[in-house]
Scaffold this motif. Sequence first.
Motif, mmCIF file in Angstrom:
data_model
loop_
_atom_site.group_PDB
_atom_site.id
_atom_site.type_symbol
_atom_site.label_atom_id
_atom_site.label_comp_id
_atom_site.label_asym_id
_atom_site.label_seq_id
_atom_site.Cartn_x
_atom_site.Cartn_y
_atom_site.Cartn_z
ATOM 1 N N THR A 196 0.818 -1.216 0.000
ATOM 2 C CA THR A 196 0.000 0.000 0.000
ATOM 3 C C THR A 196 0.854 1.269 0.000
ATOM 4 O OG1 THR A 196 -0.153 0.029 2.427
ATOM 5 C CG2 THR A 196 -1.851 -1.184 1.231
ATOM 6 N N LEU A 197 2.173 1.125 0.158
ATOM 7 C CA LEU A 197 3.075 2.278 0.138
ATOM 8 C C LEU A 197 3.392 2.747 -1.275
ATOM 9 C CD1 LEU A 197 5.695 1.172 2.838
ATOM 10 C CD2 LEU A 197 3.976 2.947 3.093
ATOM 11 N N ILE A 198 2.800 2.119 -2.276
ATOM 12 C CA ILE A 198 3.209 2.354 -3.661
ATOM 13 C C ILE A 198 3.226 3.832 -4.045
ATOM 14 C CG2 ILE A 198 0.852 1.983 -4.523
ATOM 15 C CD1 ILE A 198 2.195 0.721 -7.039
ATOM 16 N N ASN A 199 2.288 4.606 -3.534
ATOM 17 C CA ASN A 199 2.242 6.032 -3.874
ATOM 18 C C ASN A 199 2.849 6.931 -2.797
ATOM 19 O OD1 ASN A 199 0.907 5.710 -6.398
ATOM 20 N ND2 ASN A 199 -1.013 5.346 -5.290
ATOM 21 N N ALA A 200 3.410 6.333 -1.765
ATOM 22 C CA ALA A 200 4.038 7.118 -0.695
ATOM 23 C C ALA A 200 5.424 7.586 -1.126
ATOM 24 C CB ALA A 200 4.144 6.273 0.580
ATOM 25 N N ARG A 201 5.802 8.756 -0.681
ATOM 26 C CA ARG A 201 7.133 9.289 -1.016
ATOM 27 C C ARG A 201 8.218 8.543 -0.258
ATOM 28 N NH1 ARG A 201 6.624 15.307 0.559
ATOM 29 N NH2 ARG A 201 8.841 15.301 0.023
ATOM 30 N N LEU A 202 9.358 8.346 -0.929
ATOM 31 C CA LEU A 202 10.483 7.680 -0.273
ATOM 32 C C LEU A 202 10.981 8.493 0.919
ATOM 33 C CD1 LEU A 202 12.495 6.473 -3.412
ATOM 34 C CD2 LEU A 202 11.078 5.093 -1.886
ATOM 35 N N ILE A 203 10.946 9.822 0.788
ATOM 36 C CA ILE A 203 11.299 10.717 1.901
ATOM 37 C C ILE A 203 10.078 11.581 2.192
ATOM 38 C CG2 ILE A 203 12.832 12.503 2.783
ATOM 39 C CD1 ILE A 203 14.971 11.578 0.933
ATOM 40 N N PRO A 204 9.249 11.201 3.156
ATOM 41 C CA PRO A 204 8.058 11.994 3.466
ATOM 42 C C PRO A 204 8.388 13.135 4.439
ATOM 43 C CG PRO A 204 8.039 9.972 4.750
ATOM 44 C CD PRO A 204 9.292 9.939 3.911
ATOM 45 N N ASN A 205 8.279 14.367 3.982
ATOM 46 C CA ASN A 205 8.426 15.571 4.824
ATOM 47 C C ASN A 205 9.855 15.863 5.258
ATOM 48 O OD1 ASN A 205 5.619 15.953 4.699
ATOM 49 N ND2 ASN A 205 5.326 14.525 6.401
ATOM 50 N N HIS A 206 10.538 14.893 5.851
ATOM 51 C CA HIS A 206 11.925 15.111 6.267
ATOM 52 C C HIS A 206 12.614 13.759 6.410
ATOM 53 C CE1 HIS A 206 10.970 13.984 10.478
ATOM 54 N NE2 HIS A 206 9.852 14.658 10.293
ATOM 55 N N THR A 207 13.902 13.776 6.752
ATOM 56 C CA THR A 207 14.701 12.553 6.706
ATOM 57 C C THR A 207 14.641 11.731 7.992
ATOM 58 O OG1 THR A 207 16.670 13.728 7.483
ATOM 59 C CG2 THR A 207 16.333 13.599 5.100
ATOM 60 N N HIS A 208 13.926 12.204 9.004
ATOM 61 C CA HIS A 208 13.873 11.508 10.299
ATOM 62 C C HIS A 208 15.282 11.259 10.849
ATOM 63 C CE1 HIS A 208 9.784 10.918 8.893
ATOM 64 N NE2 HIS A 208 9.447 10.659 10.134
ATOM 65 N N ASN A 209 16.177 12.108 10.498
ATOM 66 C CA ASN A 209 17.535 12.155 11.057
ATOM 67 C C ASN A 209 18.046 13.549 10.753
ATOM 68 O OD1 ASN A 209 20.601 12.064 10.694
ATOM 69 N ND2 ASN A 209 20.224 10.128 11.759
ATOM 70 N N MET A 210 18.189 14.363 11.786
ATOM 71 C CA MET A 210 18.527 15.764 11.570
ATOM 72 C C MET A 210 19.869 15.926 10.877
ATOM 73 S SD MET A 210 17.223 17.674 15.008
ATOM 74 C CE MET A 210 15.656 17.263 15.794
ATOM 75 N N SER A 211 20.829 15.089 11.238
ATOM 76 C CA SER A 211 22.155 15.211 10.653
ATOM 77 C C SER A 211 22.131 14.922 9.157
ATOM 78 C CB SER A 211 23.121 14.259 11.367
ATOM 79 O OG SER A 211 24.451 14.545 11.010
ATOM 80 N N LEU A 212 21.394 13.888 8.750
ATOM 81 C CA LEU A 212 21.274 13.602 7.322
ATOM 82 C C LEU A 212 20.584 14.750 6.588
ATOM 83 C CD1 LEU A 212 20.312 9.819 7.116
ATOM 84 C CD2 LEU A 212 22.342 10.917 6.136
ATOM 85 N N GLN A 213 19.592 15.362 7.216
ATOM 86 C CA GLN A 213 18.916 16.489 6.569
ATOM 87 C C GLN A 213 19.846 17.687 6.442
ATOM 88 O OE1 GLN A 213 15.142 17.546 8.286
ATOM 89 N NE2 GLN A 213 14.759 19.170 6.813
ATOM 90 N N ILE A 214 20.633 17.937 7.479
ATOM 91 C CA ILE A 214 21.604 19.033 7.412
ATOM 92 C C ILE A 214 22.606 18.792 6.285
ATOM 93 C CG2 ILE A 214 23.548 20.081 8.651
ATOM 94 C CD1 ILE A 214 21.822 19.695 11.226
#
Length: 409
Positions: A309-327
Amino acid sequence: MLVPVLLVALWPIATFAGGKMFAPLLFVFGLVFGRRYLVKRPRRDVIVFGVFLVWVCLTALWSPADVPLISGSLGEGNFAIEAAHIRFVLSAVGVCLFLAVVLALPAETLAGLQRGFPVAVLLQLGLLIWLAIQRESLLVADSSDMWVPSPQSLGRNTNLLAMVLPLAIGVWVDGFSQRVAGVLALLLLAAGGWVLLEHDALSGFLGWTFGGGILVLLLVMGQSGFRLVFNLIAAAIVATPLLAKALLSFVTPEAVTLPLSAEQRLVIWQTALEKIESKPVFGHGVDAVNVWSETYASRPDLLSVLDPTLINARLIPNHTHNMSLQIWAETGLVGALLLAVALVFLGRTMPAPATLTKGTRIAIAGVMGGAVALFAVAYSAWDESFWASLAVVCCALIVLVRQNQSQTP
């Protein structure tokens, strides 16, 4: 000075919605009471952190995100700051000014907070126990009612509880006999652990694990413990892409069986690494993560082992759930290095652990462990609500340090 007392009194109320009330409050309080610190020369860590904030704003120049700075109007009551970096910078300025005010207050002015914060924590715990009992009915209730918390608010509330419980334990360790404090701590952790499980806030257990490791370092390294801890955190931020690659080489999303939220995080981190590799130095620009629209439909290998059911879900939804990776992804190596240097300097402003009581070290280690866990697996790097909530907790830690420093551990 009633502002810190007011913040402690608001803690159980504000955490009901995940602490979202604290960011605007600290911004206003910081500007009103801390304006005089704007003309004083700041410490080295604050200067470098300020450069980091400037760099975050500069990356908006090449960000693919087309986000307006503001929306709505004050007159209509729907005014909002849409640009995440502007909200983050304003919140950071307010938080820094507020903490500067708290640091400058005499110890006797803050004395009541040492007893007040554990009470606030117990009230928050009691509320979350009641919410856990009512959880099933709440999740199917009308979410438009302001008194019906959303699943996200329940999770954020519980995350903040996990971060702040060690603070209450630290106060009790210094205020009661070893036996009484030990019994109270066990009861509090047992109740808190049950709440974490009921609200699916497993990151809290990770935070307590990190806190235990930090406490060992503070107990063993009596003079340089804080420097070592902050140096390790800074090094981890700089080395995040390598650490994430190492983790994903052992635990790949398609080769393990984990809770869906954990498997999704592995996918998110794997995708973020691919983005980092394409622009490693300057990053893609702040808020870029919000326009990365690739979905699971582009990864049939993942869909074959995860929920279809995740077929249409984004691989990265909203943010990376890891602040360092997002930075890293949004501000690149430059942003990661600036934040790391600021943390190294911050560690050098901390007192020697040997000058603090055991309870104070427990409180600081527990709060740091909880914050590091949420930094690593939970929120967006620009989540001003989390940083403002952490600043309120740091207010209580400042009280402990100011009142207990130089006592025999």
